[in-house]
Design an enzyme around this catalytic site. Structure first.
Site, PDB file in Angstrom:
ATOM      1  N   GLU A 228       0.821  -1.211   0.000  1.00  0.00           N
ATOM      2  CA  GLU A 228       0.000   0.000   0.000  1.00  0.00           C
ATOM      3  C   GLU A 228       0.855   1.261   0.000  1.00  0.00           C
ATOM      4  O   GLU A 228       0.531   2.235  -0.678  1.00  0.00           O
ATOM      5  CB  GLU A 228      -0.950  -0.006   1.206  1.00  0.00           C
ATOM      6  CG  GLU A 228      -1.973  -1.121   1.203  1.00  0.00           C
ATOM      7  CD  GLU A 228      -3.046  -0.948   0.130  1.00  0.00           C
ATOM      8  OE1 GLU A 228      -3.840  -1.880  -0.060  1.00  0.00           O
ATOM      9  OE2 GLU A 228      -3.077   0.118  -0.543  1.00  0.00           O
ATOM     10  N   ARG A 232       0.529   3.771  -3.290  1.00  0.00           N
ATOM     11  CA  ARG A 232      -0.120   5.060  -3.024  1.00  0.00           C
ATOM     12  C   ARG A 232       0.893   6.185  -2.842  1.00  0.00           C
ATOM     13  O   ARG A 232       0.819   7.207  -3.537  1.00  0.00           O
ATOM     14  CB  ARG A 232      -1.025   4.957  -1.794  1.00  0.00           C
ATOM     15  CG  ARG A 232      -2.098   3.876  -1.926  1.00  0.00           C
ATOM     16  CD  ARG A 232      -3.202   4.057  -0.911  1.00  0.00           C
ATOM     17  NE  ARG A 232      -3.930   2.810  -0.681  1.00  0.00           N
ATOM     18  CZ  ARG A 232      -5.150   2.734  -0.181  1.00  0.00           C
ATOM     19  NH1 ARG A 232      -5.807   3.830   0.128  1.00  0.00           N
ATOM     20  NH2 ARG A 232      -5.732   1.561   0.011  1.00  0.00           N
ATOM     21  N   ASP A 361      -4.106 -10.289  -8.455  1.00  0.00           N
ATOM     22  CA  ASP A 361      -4.446  -9.379  -9.546  1.00  0.00           C
ATOM     23  C   ASP A 361      -3.295  -8.572 -10.157  1.00  0.00           C
ATOM     24  O   ASP A 361      -2.923  -8.756 -11.320  1.00  0.00           O
ATOM     25  CB  ASP A 361      -5.570  -8.437  -9.115  1.00  0.00           C
ATOM     26  CG  ASP A 361      -5.348  -7.792  -7.750  1.00  0.00           C
ATOM     27  OD1 ASP A 361      -4.252  -7.922  -7.189  1.00  0.00           O
ATOM     28  OD2 ASP A 361      -6.291  -7.148  -7.241  1.00  0.00           O
ATOM     29  N   GLU A 495     -12.180  -0.591 -10.518  1.00  0.00           N
ATOM     30  CA  GLU A 495     -11.691  -1.537 -11.520  1.00  0.00           C
ATOM     31  C   GLU A 495     -12.586  -1.639 -12.756  1.00  0.00           C
ATOM     32  O   GLU A 495     -12.090  -1.765 -13.885  1.00  0.00           O
ATOM     33  CB  GLU A 495     -11.508  -2.924 -10.889  1.00  0.00           C
ATOM     34  CG  GLU A 495     -10.346  -3.015  -9.915  1.00  0.00           C
ATOM     35  CD  GLU A 495     -10.649  -2.417  -8.564  1.00  0.00           C
ATOM     36  OE1 GLU A 495      -9.700  -2.097  -7.819  1.00  0.00           O
ATOM     37  OE2 GLU A 495     -11.854  -2.253  -8.232  1.00  0.00           O
TER      38      GLU A 495
END
Length: 605
Positions: A228, A232, A361, A495
């Site tokens: 993360e 980010r 993913d 998404e």
């Protein structure tokens, strides 16, 4: 040898008495004494050279910044081995190597070669287009302006009620810090920098930039998700720097990048998922099977780390992620598939669970994007991606009785006919990879991308709110609908809209813009509250219940992808820019952009 005047007083008087002795005896004693003194001095000098000289050369003055960096690096390396057996020599060896490269970058030995002006000449088109990507028709322009208004509304409420916190709680009108970022603050600010900039919200952008300069404190001492923080904060600061050239973003991202390196100090070089940004200690998530690292986490570092090397001249960042790829190429993959859990100690798969949604993913996303970001020179990434796609098509791609194409999950050979909202990014991924696959496969991949995107749209259109659930199933008569209460929520995820944007750019089929507008209307109707936007708990309920969270990725991804969907293709053109998994645009790395010589830009920004 010291001169007599510098010797202690008793020794001086003893030498004077020798000088007053009879000449023969005095001369012999004086010669012997001088010879003994010379010999003892020579021995002392030799022993000093053997035992003291290397240590003296290797030590740094305690106040020297290089010494302080070395100390911190060794401490982090030792701390990160808390779950392993280690010796001081073993602990310090990789840290010392990291320190050498890091010091070179800090001292400008390599990093000074990067030229922002040279980088801009490598772009084929202006980053913001000829006219900020303004669409020519009035309807599309009005829709784009609506998305811009949504961004300003979300930002203004974050600023009013949660400034400096990571996210806004719009119902209770307060801030939320959370525990994902290890004490770092301002996630919504860093995530929003590039969105504000490309939308032309310059006053808001300047507010965000000023906060980063004055208030983004990287000296935190908490437990952070490596994944993360990377997507980010590192991604957000990198894209802000490349779009604006503001040095503060480069300074902050290089400092933060170094703080992530100790997570890689494992026997295999596969990083652990959690890191203390202050001490450098790292460990695996408690819920991860047998202390595993997660495929989607350690596989979603490549784009950012290559750019950290690009900016700093420090090859260590690239080495870390290339080592991950080397290990993945070496180990056996069941049916060509990549399971979601890998041991950072043994380098073996822990479970045979495969998913293109959560846990897996963005690993696949970063393979094709690494190839595209390399100006299509990274043939290893290209090969890995298309080999993975072949295995996915063979084992996971399914067709429902109603004709919907979806990606099932694979659990040790048994299919679970579930598709997560997170997996809906794959329509866009397969689309952007259509051009560079096996010969004659372009249209096949475009068709597959369109079919998956259509399925994800169906998961939206079949709900009462016209927003999609977290996961939907294709069994027991269900098609693209959530059958469990725990899967019915929507947390402002991007998404599906991401795939709309890519498919619009690739095909210009107007249905993708229509589907995007449907999502805007649903967001406005069901997620907009008095003080921001909130996720909802059940997309099938006619009366919604809000979750009281305006996620930072709503500003970074959902609204950015909507804005790009209603913009001309020359706003952040895909020939020049690759979006990380948080939708932060990173430029294609072209060899000529590595030139250290500043040159005049051919584009107006």
């Amino acid at each position: 040898l010291r001169s007599p005047s510098l010797l202690p007083q008793p020794a001086t008087r003893w030498m004077c008495r020798l000088a007053l002795a009879p000449s023969g005896m005095g001369l012999r004693l004086s010669q012997k004494f001088v010879f003994l003194l010379f010999l003892s001095g020579l021995v002392t000098l030799c022993f000093g050279a053997l035992f003291f000289l290397p240590d003296t050369l290797s030590k740094k003055v305690p106040g020297d910044p290089e010494h302080q960096r070395a100390t911190r690096t060794v401490e982090r390396s030792v701390g990160s081995r808390a779950q392993e057996e280690w010796s001081p020599a073993r602990a310090q060896e990789p840290a010392a190597r990291d320190e050498r490269v890091t010091s070179a970058a800090h001292n400008g030995e390599r990093g000074s070669a990067y030229s922002y002006e040279a980088f801009k000449t490598c772009l084929l088109k202006p980053a913001l287009g000829k006219n900020q990507g303004t669409p020519p028709d009035s309807e599309t322009l009005q829709r784009r302006e609506k998305v811009k208004e949504m961004m300003k509304f979300a930002w203004d409420n974050y600023k009013r009620y949660a400034w400096g916190n990571n996210e806004l709680r719009p119902l209770t009108r307060n801030g939320h810090l959370g525990n994902m970022f290890g004490g770092l603050r301002g996630a919504s600010i860093v995530d929003s920098l590039d969105t504000l900039y490309i939308m032309g919200l310059m006053e808001e952008y300047e507010e965000a930039k000023e906060w980063v300069q004055n208030n983004l404190d990287l000296n935190s001492n908490g437990e952070a998700s490596l994944f993360e923080v990377n997507i980010r904060y590192v991604g957000g600061l990198l894209s802000a720097y490349y779009l604006t050239g503001a040095e503060i973003f480069k300074q902050k991202v290089m400092e933060l990048g170094e703080k992530l390196l100790p997570a890689f100090n494992t026997p295999t070089g596969i990083p652990r998922g959690v890191i203390n940004l202050g001490s450098g200690t790292s460990w695996s998530w408690g819920w991860a099977s047998a202390g595993s690292s997660i495929l989607a986490e350690f596989g979603t570092l490549h784009l950012e780390f290559l750019h950290l090397s690009q900016l700093s001249g420090n090859p260590l960042f690239t080495e870390k992620v290339m080592n991950i790829r080397k290990l993945l190429n070496k180990i056996e993959k069941p049916h060509g598939l990549y399971p979601n859990f890998l041991s950072p100690v043994s380098g073996n798969w822990v479970q045979h669970h495969v998913s293109i949604g959560g846990l897996g993913d963005s690993f696949y996303e970063y393979l094709i994007k690494s190839y595209l970001m390399s100006d299509k020179t990274d043939q290893e990434a290209q090969k890995m991606y298309y080999s993975a796609m072949e295995a996915i098509e063979t084992n996971l791609v399914q067709k429902s009785p109603g004709g919907l194409t979806y990606l099932a999950e694979w659990r040790g050979g048994i299919l679970d006919h579930k598709m997560g909202h997170l997996a809906c990014f794959s329509g866009g991924m397969i689309g952007i990879g259509a051009d560079d696959g096996p010969a004659g496969q372009r249209q096949h991949y475009l068709d597959l991308a369109a079919e998956i995107t259509h399925t994800c749209h169906e998961s939206y259109s079949r709900s009462a709110t016209k927003l999609g659930p977290e996961a939907f199933r294709f069994d027991a008569g269900a098609e693209a609908t959530a059958t469990r209460l725990s899967d019915r929520y929507y947390i402002l995820r991007p998404e599906v809209i991401e795939s709309y944007m890519y498919m619009w750019r690739l095909t210009h089929d107007p249905k993708y813009r229509e589907w995007g507008w449907e999502a805007v209307e649903a967001l406005e109707k069901h997620c907009r509250v008095d003080a921001g936007f909130s996720g909802i708990r059940d997309v099938y309920a006619s009366t919604v219940s809000h979750d009281n969270m305006q996620q930072s990725f709503f500003l970074s991804e959902t609204l950015k992808y909507l804005y790009l969907l209603f913009s001309d293709d020359d706003l952040l053109p895909l020939e020049d820019w690759v979006f990380n998994t948080e939708a932060h645009p990173l430029p294609v790395i072209r060899k000529r952009s590595l030139s250290p010589s500043p040159v005049v830009s051919k584009h107006r920004w």
